[in-house]
Motif scaffolding. Sequence first.
Motif, PDB file in Angstrom:
ATOM      1  N   ILE A 165      -7.199 -29.489  25.944  1.00 22.56           N
ATOM      2  CA  ILE A 165      -5.755 -29.413  25.788  1.00 22.56           C
ATOM      3  C   ILE A 165      -5.010 -30.040  26.956  1.00 22.56           C
ATOM      4  N   ILE A 166      -5.636 -30.084  28.129  1.00 23.45           N
ATOM      5  CA  ILE A 166      -4.971 -30.697  29.292  1.00 23.45           C
ATOM      6  C   ILE A 166      -4.908 -32.214  29.121  1.00 23.45           C
ATOM      7  N   VAL A 167      -5.845 -32.776  28.351  1.00 21.62           N
ATOM      8  CA  VAL A 167      -5.878 -34.223  28.133  1.00 21.62           C
ATOM      9  C   VAL A 167      -4.793 -34.624  27.130  1.00 21.62           C
ATOM     10  N   GLU A 168      -4.677 -33.854  26.063  1.00 26.69           N
ATOM     11  CA  GLU A 168      -3.691 -34.137  25.016  1.00 26.69           C
ATOM     12  C   GLU A 168      -3.151 -32.807  24.510  1.00 26.69           C
ATOM     13  N   PRO A 169      -2.022 -32.382  25.051  1.00 27.18           N
ATOM     14  CA  PRO A 169      -1.501 -31.053  24.713  1.00 27.18           C
ATOM     15  C   PRO A 169      -0.772 -31.031  23.368  1.00 27.18           C
ATOM     16  N   THR A 170      -1.518 -31.159  22.305  1.00 32.67           N
ATOM     17  CA  THR A 170      -0.953 -31.143  20.965  1.00 32.67           C
ATOM     18  C   THR A 170      -1.559 -30.019  20.142  1.00 32.67           C
ATOM     19  N   VAL A 171      -0.894 -29.714  19.037  1.00 36.39           N
ATOM     20  CA  VAL A 171      -1.372 -28.663  18.143  1.00 36.39           C
ATOM     21  C   VAL A 171      -2.797 -28.941  17.688  1.00 36.39           C
ATOM     22  N   ALA A 172      -3.126 -30.211  17.483  1.00 32.04           N
ATOM     23  CA  ALA A 172      -4.454 -30.571  16.978  1.00 32.04           C
ATOM     24  C   ALA A 172      -5.576 -30.185  17.931  1.00 32.04           C
ATOM     25  N   ASN A 173      -5.267 -30.068  19.220  1.00 34.35           N
ATOM     26  CA  ASN A 173      -6.294 -29.748  20.212  1.00 34.35           C
ATOM     27  C   ASN A 173      -6.361 -28.271  20.560  1.00 34.35           C
ATOM     28  N   VAL A 174      -5.664 -27.445  19.811  1.00 32.70           N
ATOM     29  CA  VAL A 174      -5.692 -26.002  20.037  1.00 32.70           C
ATOM     30  C   VAL A 174      -6.801 -25.375  19.200  1.00 32.70           C
ATOM     31  N   TYR A 175      -7.664 -24.613  19.869  1.00 36.21           N
ATOM     32  CA  TYR A 175      -8.717 -23.887  19.170  1.00 36.21           C
ATOM     33  C   TYR A 175      -8.258 -22.468  18.799  1.00 36.21           C
ATOM     34  N   TYR A 176      -7.478 -21.848  19.698  1.00 37.88           N
ATOM     35  CA  TYR A 176      -7.062 -20.462  19.485  1.00 37.88           C
ATOM     36  C   TYR A 176      -5.573 -20.322  19.782  1.00 37.88           C
ATOM     37  N   TRP A 177      -4.904 -19.498  18.974  1.00 41.22           N
ATOM     38  CA  TRP A 177      -3.486 -19.204  19.129  1.00 41.22           C
ATOM     39  C   TRP A 177      -3.257 -17.719  19.338  1.00 41.22           C
ATOM     40  N   GLY A 178      -2.229 -17.398  20.121  1.00 41.48           N
ATOM     41  CA  GLY A 178      -1.724 -16.045  20.140  1.00 41.48           C
ATOM     42  C   GLY A 178      -0.757 -15.836  19.002  1.00 41.48           C
ATOM     43  N   GLN A 179      -0.231 -14.631  18.884  1.00 44.15           N
ATOM     44  CA  GLN A 179       0.639 -14.295  17.765  1.00 44.15           C
ATOM     45  C   GLN A 179       2.080 -14.726  17.996  1.00 44.15           C
ATOM     46  N   GLY A 180       2.427 -15.037  19.226  1.00 48.48           N
ATOM     47  CA  GLY A 180       3.771 -15.488  19.555  1.00 48.48           C
ATOM     48  C   GLY A 180       4.654 -14.363  20.065  1.00 48.48           C
ATOM     49  N   THR A 181       5.599 -14.728  20.925  1.00 48.96           N
ATOM     50  CA  THR A 181       6.568 -13.773  21.439  1.00 48.96           C
ATOM     51  C   THR A 181       7.940 -14.452  21.450  1.00 48.96           C
ATOM     52  N   GLN A 182       8.956 -13.724  21.014  1.00 42.23           N
ATOM     53  CA  GLN A 182      10.294 -14.297  20.882  1.00 42.23           C
ATOM     54  C   GLN A 182      11.010 -14.305  22.224  1.00 42.23           C
TER      55      GLN A 182
END
Length: 124
Positions: A102-119
């Motif tokens: 992700i440090i090389v290309e910080p895009t959605v496509a390079n994400v393996y895991y997501w958190g649930q999000g916080t507003q």
Amino acid sequence: QVQLVESGGGLVQAGGSLRLSCAASGRTFSNYGMAWFRQAPGKERRSVAVINRSGSSTYYADSVKGRFTISRDNAKNTVYLQMNSLKPEDTAVYFCAAGPNIIVEPTVANVYYWGQGTQVTVSS
């Protein structure tokens, strides 16, 4: 498998500060670059800050450079986002993300895991 849980979001006035935290489960946290993404209503999810596995290298979107700081504590399996001088346009759901490249290309496509999000809501 890595599970990510964010905390620290909320409502703040313009010019204020918030610190987001993302706690990761699993023993392989230090194997992943980490990032914070945000998504406002009707807009794409985009990265705002990225940090490499050791914490020695960071990247920021131009819109937050000089105001946001990403850091990580591998001993605590936690990544942080310190947000200062907040603006109404920073209002969004903020997501913690992990990926080996992700440090090389910080895009959605390079994400393996997501958190649930916080507003995060910044009032004018």
